[in-house]
Design a protein around this motif. Structure first.
Motif, PDB file in Angstrom:
ATOM      1  N   ALA A  35      38.066  42.916  37.930  1.00 35.48           N
ATOM      2  CA  ALA A  35      38.503  42.983  39.332  1.00 35.48           C
ATOM      3  C   ALA A  35      37.482  42.277  40.226  1.00 35.48           C
ATOM      4  CB  ALA A  35      38.664  44.434  39.772  1.00 35.48           C
ATOM      5  N   THR A  36      37.983  41.484  41.139  1.00 33.50           N
ATOM      6  CA  THR A  36      37.101  40.810  42.083  1.00 33.50           C
ATOM      7  C   THR A  36      36.724  41.741  43.227  1.00 33.50           C
ATOM      8  OG1 THR A  36      38.983  39.854  43.268  1.00 33.50           O
ATOM      9  CG2 THR A  36      37.991  38.525  41.518  1.00 33.50           C
ATOM     10  N   SER A  50      42.982  50.687  43.578  1.00 31.30           N
ATOM     11  CA  SER A  50      43.502  49.479  44.187  1.00 31.30           C
ATOM     12  C   SER A  50      42.521  48.372  43.854  1.00 31.30           C
ATOM     13  CB  SER A  50      43.612  49.674  45.698  1.00 31.30           C
ATOM     14  OG  SER A  50      44.074  48.502  46.316  1.00 31.30           O
ATOM     15  N   MET A  51      43.007  47.287  43.223  1.00 32.84           N
ATOM     16  CA  MET A  51      42.089  46.221  42.839  1.00 32.84           C
ATOM     17  C   MET A  51      42.750  44.858  42.915  1.00 32.84           C
ATOM     18  SD  MET A  51      41.692  46.933  38.781  1.00 32.84           S
ATOM     19  CE  MET A  51      43.120  47.243  37.754  1.00 32.84           C
ATOM     20  N   ARG A  52      41.923  43.873  43.170  1.00 29.80           N
ATOM     21  CA  ARG A  52      42.368  42.483  43.191  1.00 29.80           C
ATOM     22  C   ARG A  52      41.895  41.871  41.884  1.00 29.80           C
ATOM     23  NH1 ARG A  52      45.179  39.370  45.921  1.00 29.80           N
ATOM     24  NH2 ARG A  52      45.349  40.753  47.683  1.00 29.80           N
ATOM     25  N   MET A  53      42.871  41.277  41.169  1.00 28.39           N
ATOM     26  CA  MET A  53      42.601  40.747  39.831  1.00 28.39           C
ATOM     27  C   MET A  53      42.913  39.260  39.754  1.00 28.39           C
ATOM     28  SD  MET A  53      41.694  43.319  37.904  1.00 28.39           S
ATOM     29  CE  MET A  53      41.928  42.625  36.282  1.00 28.39           C
ATOM     30  N   PRO A  54      42.087  38.515  39.003  1.00 34.96           N
ATOM     31  CA  PRO A  54      42.461  37.128  38.726  1.00 34.96           C
ATOM     32  C   PRO A  54      43.707  37.134  37.843  1.00 34.96           C
ATOM     33  CG  PRO A  54      40.379  37.700  37.642  1.00 34.96           C
ATOM     34  CD  PRO A  54      40.834  38.898  38.407  1.00 34.96           C
ATOM     35  N   VAL A  63      52.707  33.830  40.862  1.00 31.00           N
ATOM     36  CA  VAL A  63      52.079  34.835  41.717  1.00 31.00           C
ATOM     37  C   VAL A  63      50.820  34.384  42.446  1.00 31.00           C
ATOM     38  CG1 VAL A  63      53.015  36.745  40.357  1.00 31.00           C
ATOM     39  CG2 VAL A  63      50.756  35.850  39.809  1.00 31.00           C
ATOM     40  N   GLY A  64      50.280  33.222  42.143  1.00 30.69           N
ATOM     41  CA  GLY A  64      49.050  32.767  42.783  1.00 30.69           C
ATOM     42  C   GLY A  64      47.832  33.037  41.912  1.00 30.69           C
ATOM     43  N   GLU A  65      46.655  32.766  42.466  1.00 33.60           N
ATOM     44  CA  GLU A  65      45.398  32.858  41.715  1.00 33.60           C
ATOM     45  C   GLU A  65      44.936  34.295  41.454  1.00 33.60           C
ATOM     46  OE1 GLU A  65      43.672  30.208  40.407  1.00 33.60           O
ATOM     47  OE2 GLU A  65      45.368  28.989  41.067  1.00 33.60           O
TER      48      GLU A  65
END
Length: 156
Positions: A35-36, A50-54, A63-65
């Motif tokens: 997770a970034t 809640s996480m932002r993942m590559p 879906v994008g990067e």
């Protein structure tokens, strides 16, 4: 697409449920998943991650990067038989993707067998099934990551 995963944890169900309610453990899972950024909230009835993942390269055109994933873990305390029941839901804000899994944590000797069943649904006309097939390994890896980190934490 149907989900059907089994996991083994080196502890009794009560310890596994306790771990799934542990903010530090869930943060560790997010970091090891790559997770970034992430946020964990432990509530009385659920643990939210809640996480932002590559995104894997083969999915970026859809879906994008990176992708935002919101996971919610809800497990009961084990009953008299030692079994705990729960759910793991994954929400992808802004995308027509739903992941709903039911979980059963069952004691087996000095370990726990986790069995998760459910569905991955991608609601995109014409290509939804194709995207589901590409998303499923990503979801499987997320479940596998929880199992790997739990094995580390539960044997400390």
């Amino acid at each position: 697409m149907k989900l059907d995963y089994k996991q083994t944890y080196p502890a009794e169900p009560a310890r596994v449920v306790e771990l799934l309610r542990n903010e530090d453990f869930i943060s560790d899972v997010a970091r090891h998943a790559g997770a970034t950024e992430h946020r964990v909230e432990v509530r009385a009835d659920a643990t939210l991650l809640s996480m932002r993942m590559p995104v894997p390269e083969k999915l970026t055109k859809f879906v994008g990067e990176t992708i935002q994933l919101n996971q919610t873990f809800r497990f009961t305390d084990p009953g008299p038989d030692g079994v705990a029941h729960g759910t793991v839901d994954v929400d992808v804000p802004g995308m027509p993707v739903d992941v709903d899994a039911r979980g059963v944590l069952r004691p087996e000797g000095d370990r726990t067998i986790g069995h998760y069943t459910g569905d991955v649904k991608v609601k995109i006309p014409l290509i939804g099934k194709k995207v589901e097939a590409q998303v499923e390994p990503f979801i499987r890896e997320a479940f596998d990551g929880i199992e790997r980190r739990a094995a580390d934490w539960l044997t400390r």
